[in-house]
Design a protein around this motif. Structure first.
Motif, mmCIF file in Angstrom:
data_model
loop_
_atom_site.group_PDB
_atom_site.id
_atom_site.type_symbol
_atom_site.label_atom_id
_atom_site.label_comp_id
_atom_site.label_asym_id
_atom_site.label_seq_id
_atom_site.Cartn_x
_atom_site.Cartn_y
_atom_site.Cartn_z
ATOM 1 N N ILE A 72 0.816 -1.215 0.000
ATOM 2 C CA ILE A 72 0.000 0.000 0.000
ATOM 3 C C ILE A 72 0.849 1.264 0.000
ATOM 4 C CG2 ILE A 72 -0.299 0.025 2.513
ATOM 5 C CD1 ILE A 72 -3.235 0.898 1.901
ATOM 6 N N ASP A 73 2.042 1.200 0.618
ATOM 7 C CA ASP A 73 2.875 2.402 0.675
ATOM 8 C C ASP A 73 3.348 2.834 -0.711
ATOM 9 O OD1 ASP A 73 3.684 2.785 3.803
ATOM 10 O OD2 ASP A 73 3.279 0.705 3.265
ATOM 11 N N ALA A 96 1.531 2.274 -3.432
ATOM 12 C CA ALA A 96 0.369 2.207 -4.326
ATOM 13 C C ALA A 96 0.277 3.414 -5.251
ATOM 14 C CB ALA A 96 -0.909 2.078 -3.498
ATOM 15 N N VAL A 97 0.515 4.590 -4.713
ATOM 16 C CA VAL A 97 0.353 5.799 -5.530
ATOM 17 C C VAL A 97 1.374 5.800 -6.661
ATOM 18 C CG1 VAL A 97 0.372 8.300 -5.492
ATOM 19 C CG2 VAL A 97 -0.527 7.044 -3.547
ATOM 20 N N ASP A 153 0.431 3.096 -9.235
ATOM 21 C CA ASP A 153 -0.756 3.426 -10.012
ATOM 22 C C ASP A 153 -0.447 4.463 -11.088
ATOM 23 O OD1 ASP A 153 -3.636 2.971 -10.284
ATOM 24 O OD2 ASP A 153 -3.770 5.114 -9.844
ATOM 25 N N ASP A 190 0.576 -7.154 -0.756
ATOM 26 C CA ASP A 190 -0.609 -7.137 0.108
ATOM 27 C C ASP A 190 -1.850 -6.980 -0.768
ATOM 28 O OD1 ASP A 190 -0.675 -4.524 -0.606
ATOM 29 O OD2 ASP A 190 -0.143 -3.727 1.370
ATOM 30 N N THR A 191 -2.994 -6.861 -0.128
ATOM 31 C CA THR A 191 -4.221 -6.844 -0.939
ATOM 32 C C THR A 191 -4.268 -5.636 -1.862
ATOM 33 O OG1 THR A 191 -5.360 -5.769 0.872
ATOM 34 C CG2 THR A 191 -5.638 -8.136 0.673
ATOM 35 N N THR A 192 -3.736 -4.516 -1.407
ATOM 36 C CA THR A 192 -3.720 -3.340 -2.281
ATOM 37 C C THR A 192 -2.882 -3.627 -3.517
ATOM 38 O OG1 THR A 192 -3.850 -1.991 -0.312
ATOM 39 C CG2 THR A 192 -3.261 -0.879 -2.334
ATOM 40 N N GLY A 193 -1.719 -4.286 -3.307
ATOM 41 C CA GLY A 193 -0.878 -4.663 -4.432
ATOM 42 C C GLY A 193 -1.604 -5.612 -5.359
ATOM 43 N N VAL A 202 -4.789 -5.810 -5.821
ATOM 44 C CA VAL A 202 -5.772 -5.033 -6.569
ATOM 45 C C VAL A 202 -5.085 -4.298 -7.713
ATOM 46 C CG1 VAL A 202 -7.312 -3.041 -6.448
ATOM 47 C CG2 VAL A 202 -7.389 -4.777 -4.668
ATOM 48 N N LEU A 203 -3.900 -3.761 -7.449
ATOM 49 C CA LEU A 203 -3.170 -3.039 -8.497
ATOM 50 C C LEU A 203 -2.800 -3.977 -9.648
ATOM 51 C CD1 LEU A 203 -0.953 -0.778 -6.273
ATOM 52 C CD2 LEU A 203 -2.532 0.021 -8.024
ATOM 53 N N ARG A 255 -4.373 -6.621 -10.534
ATOM 54 C CA ARG A 255 -5.593 -6.878 -11.270
ATOM 55 C C ARG A 255 -5.960 -5.694 -12.160
ATOM 56 N NH1 ARG A 255 -9.754 -4.779 -10.324
ATOM 57 N NH2 ARG A 255 -10.132 -5.052 -8.108
ATOM 58 N N ARG A 256 -5.762 -4.480 -11.655
ATOM 59 C CA ARG A 256 -6.048 -3.290 -12.465
ATOM 60 C C ARG A 256 -5.154 -3.259 -13.707
ATOM 61 N NH1 ARG A 256 -8.553 1.284 -10.382
ATOM 62 N NH2 ARG A 256 -7.057 2.795 -11.149
ATOM 63 N N LEU A 260 -3.432 -14.890 -1.965
ATOM 64 C CA LEU A 260 -3.794 -13.484 -1.987
ATOM 65 C C LEU A 260 -4.351 -13.088 -3.343
ATOM 66 C CD1 LEU A 260 -3.701 -11.204 -0.051
ATOM 67 C CD2 LEU A 260 -1.423 -10.649 -0.814
#
Lengths: 261, 379
Positions: free
Chosen positions: B30-31, B33-34, B37, B62-65, B67-68, B70-71, B94
């Motif tokens: 998540i750190d 993520a920005v 993205d 992690d889950t944010t990663g 999601v990224l 997948r995006r 995950l």
């Protein structure tokens, strides 16, 4: 279940004493929370389960004692460190504690907004992913918390607790107020999520079903201390009147706990 | 033959003959993520059609990663999302949790176009005003019915809450009501004397004070203070009880919320407001007398003699007769808004504000109607 019992300690509580005025809740309480485990906390009403949770997450200031999270003592942290450390854990409050003026999805985005500057579409995507993970019906993502049922509020709140990808999850009575089917589903969800995300969980509960189904280890609070902190079988064999009453009463049998199991 | 089209800490795009491989590396957490993205557009451009994602070099995930990832895979030109290859064993679970992309749904409440918004607001406000006016009238009727019933069946009157409310509404507001009345009386004499002195008519300041304060200002100020002080408290108290389902509990226990919550407040305020108005009259005139003494050298004794000569008892009655009506308006609006609270803490705040605004508005409108009435009957 013994395979993932490790000695990697995430939260270490030593000699904790908490009190409200003259009323002492805990005195000389020691506890360890091991990485990757789901740690259940039980105890009679008024033994300070929620107080212990609040002391660990810093909502209540202990009178004395040490609380270490990830090897760092809470009392030695600067304000900034303390603020940053809050990113490492998520909390599910008893009644959800969702912000009533925001939609469910916005609630999940609150921690993201607070700690990061992400573009809105990424935040939307993350919020929806977390809500999916928590089993929240997505067509209700734009609803306000007051329009939701208790079970949906819990799921939304779980999604918010997971928003920052915490390593440590605190759940305060996650199944209180849910019907048995909803509670079982929520238990299953918590268990599955924690195992697949590798979370460490601190779970306060009254629900015997939850203890049996979800927890790796159970700590029993009583006499202002942790009486025992061990896997279910050992706790059941522990010789203490409250523990015996609790694990061998009629409700325990209904939860499928076998005598001398 | 291959080369890196894009090369940084998180993503390397390798282009072969007709397909591209995107190598993901570094910590997808998540750190970061920005930062990750923001690479999306350039990766999409570099990867072209039918890329594959190589996940073998990812560090922490992690889950944010997830999601990224997948995006990224959904974002690329591919029939069914770009495939992920070489997933490490520790990441499979995950990535499975996040694998299917959720349908797009709105995360905010529905909003309409900005140019329609004023129309919508005007319409809703108009309809709302009529509706709430009607409901308030209905509520007033209901309360009066219960009140009549209670007068014939005195056992239903709850004396202890009435006395408690009288203490809160009446006794505890004497300080602020007294202070404001005293100051207004004094200011009226002070300003009036300066203006009237230009005509050499400064003695008439006593007429002005007597008529102005006893007929209008004393009672109006008291009513407005009480509306702000007690009307809002009614709404907040009853409203938070509604939010905690206490009112529902009352109903199931066979207690009528109007009897329990509204009538004691209505009775207490109806008793207290005339008393407070009388008190405000006295203190206001005293303030005026003091200012007259200081500024115009009229001694209190002379002030009283002149005051009794020019101010008839009618002026006092015209003022005081309005008090019970104002009291009823304040209590009804406050309690009505409290009982109508629903849902959230937000609504409680909005209702409290509305209660105060409505009751002050209604008090002033009622005062104007009284003024017209008393003028036409020649009082």
């Amino acid at each position: 279940m013994a395979d993932h019992l490790t000695d990697d300690i995430v939260v270490k509580v030593r000699g904790l004493k908490t009190a409200f005025g003259p009323h002492v809740v805990h005195d000389g309480l020691d506890m360890d929370l091991r990485r990757g485990e789901i740690q259940g906390i039980v105890g009679g009403s008024g033994t300070g389960k929620s107080v212990l949770l609040k002391a660990i997450i810093g909502l209540i200031k202990p009178v004395s004692g040490r609380i270490e999270i990830g090897g760092k003592s809470r009392s030695d942290m600067t304000d900034e460190e303390d603020r940053l450390s809050r990113r490492d854990w998520g909390v599910l409050f008893q009644d959800g504690a969702l912000f009533s003026s925001l939609t469910v999805a916005q609630n999940v985005q609150v921690p993201l907004r607070e700690h990061f500057h992400m573009p809105q579409d990424l935040m939307d995507d993350l919020a929806i992913s977390k809500l999916t993970m928590a089993g929240f019906p997505l067509d209700a993502a734009a609803k306000f918390p007051s329009d939701l049922s208790g079970g949906m509020r819990k799921r939304a709140s779980l999604a918010r607790a997971l928003a920052l990808d915490p390593q440590l999850l605190f759940l305060d009575e996650p199944t209180a107020g849910l019907d048995p089917i909803g509670a079982a589903a929520f238990d299953g969800l918590v268990h599955e999520l924690c195992k697949s995300l590798g979370l460490t969980v601190f779970l306060v509960t009254h629900d015997l079903d939850t203890l049996v189904r979800v927890c790796d280890r159970i700590a029993v609070l009583g006499d202002q201390k942790i009486l025992i902190n061990a896997p279910l079988e050992e706790v059941m064999a522990f010789d203490h009147p409250w523990v015996q009453e609790y694990f061998h009463g009629p409700r325990a049998r209904a939860a499928g706990i076998k005598e001398n199991g | 033959m291959s080369d890196f089209l894009l090369d940084n800490a998180f993503v390397k795009v390798e282009r072969c003959e007709n397909s591209a491989t995107v190598h993901l590396a570094g910590d997808w957490i998540i750190d970061n993520a920005v930062a990750i993205d923001s690479l999306m557009a350039s990766v999409k451009l570099a990867a072209g059609d039918n890329p594959m994602f190589d996940c073998s070099a990812i560090g922490a995930l992690d889950t944010t990663g997830a999601v990224l990832i997948r995006r990224f895979s959904d974002g690329c030109e591919h029939s069914d999302g770009a495939p992920l290859v070489n997933i490490q064993a520790r990441h499979t679970k995950l990535l499975e949790v996040i694998s299917c992309s959720p349908p797009p749904v709105s995360t905010e409440p529905d909003q309409i176009a900005w140019y329609l918004l004023p129309l919508l607001q005007a319409g809703t406000a108009t309809v709302g005003a009529f509706r709430s006016g009607g409901r308030l009238l209905g509520f007033l009727g209901l309360v009066l019915m219960r009140l009549m019933g209670a007068l014939f069946d005195l056992g239903r009157v709850r004396l202890v809450p009435v006395v408690h409310q009288m203490e809160v509404i009446g006794l505890q507001s004497m300080g602020i009501v007294g202070l404001i009345s005293f100051l207004i009386g004094a200011v009226m004499v002070n300003q009036g004397a300066i203006q009237l002195a230009k005509f050499g008519a400064d003695i008439f300041v006593i007429d002005m004070l007597g008529i102005g304060h006893l007929r209008e200002l004393g009672i109006l100020l008291t009513a407005i203070i009480i509306a702000g002080r007690s009307g809002s408290a009614f709404t907040a108290q009853i409203g938070s009880m509604v939010l905690h389902e206490e009112v529902d509990a009352m109903k199931t226990l066979g207690m009528d919320p109007i009897d329990v919550l509204v009538l004691p407040r209505l009775m207490a305020i109806t008793i207290c407001l005339p008393l407070l108005a009388f008190y405000a009259d006295v203190v206001g005139v005293a303030g005026g007398a003091l200012m007259a003494w200081i500024q115009l050298d009229i001694t209190p004794a002379n002030f009283l003699i002149y005051f009794r000569e020019v101010i008839t008892i009618d002026h006092y009655w015209v003022g005081i007769i309005k008090a019970p009506f104002f009291a009823a308006v304040i209590a009804t609006t406050g309690c009505y808004n409290g009982l109508r609270v629903q849902g959230s803490a937000d609504d409680l705040g909005a209702r409290t504000t509305r209660s105060v605004v409505q009751s002050i508005f209604l008090v002033i409108v009622l005062d104007a109607l009284f003024a017209i009435f008393f003028t036409s009957v020649g009082l």
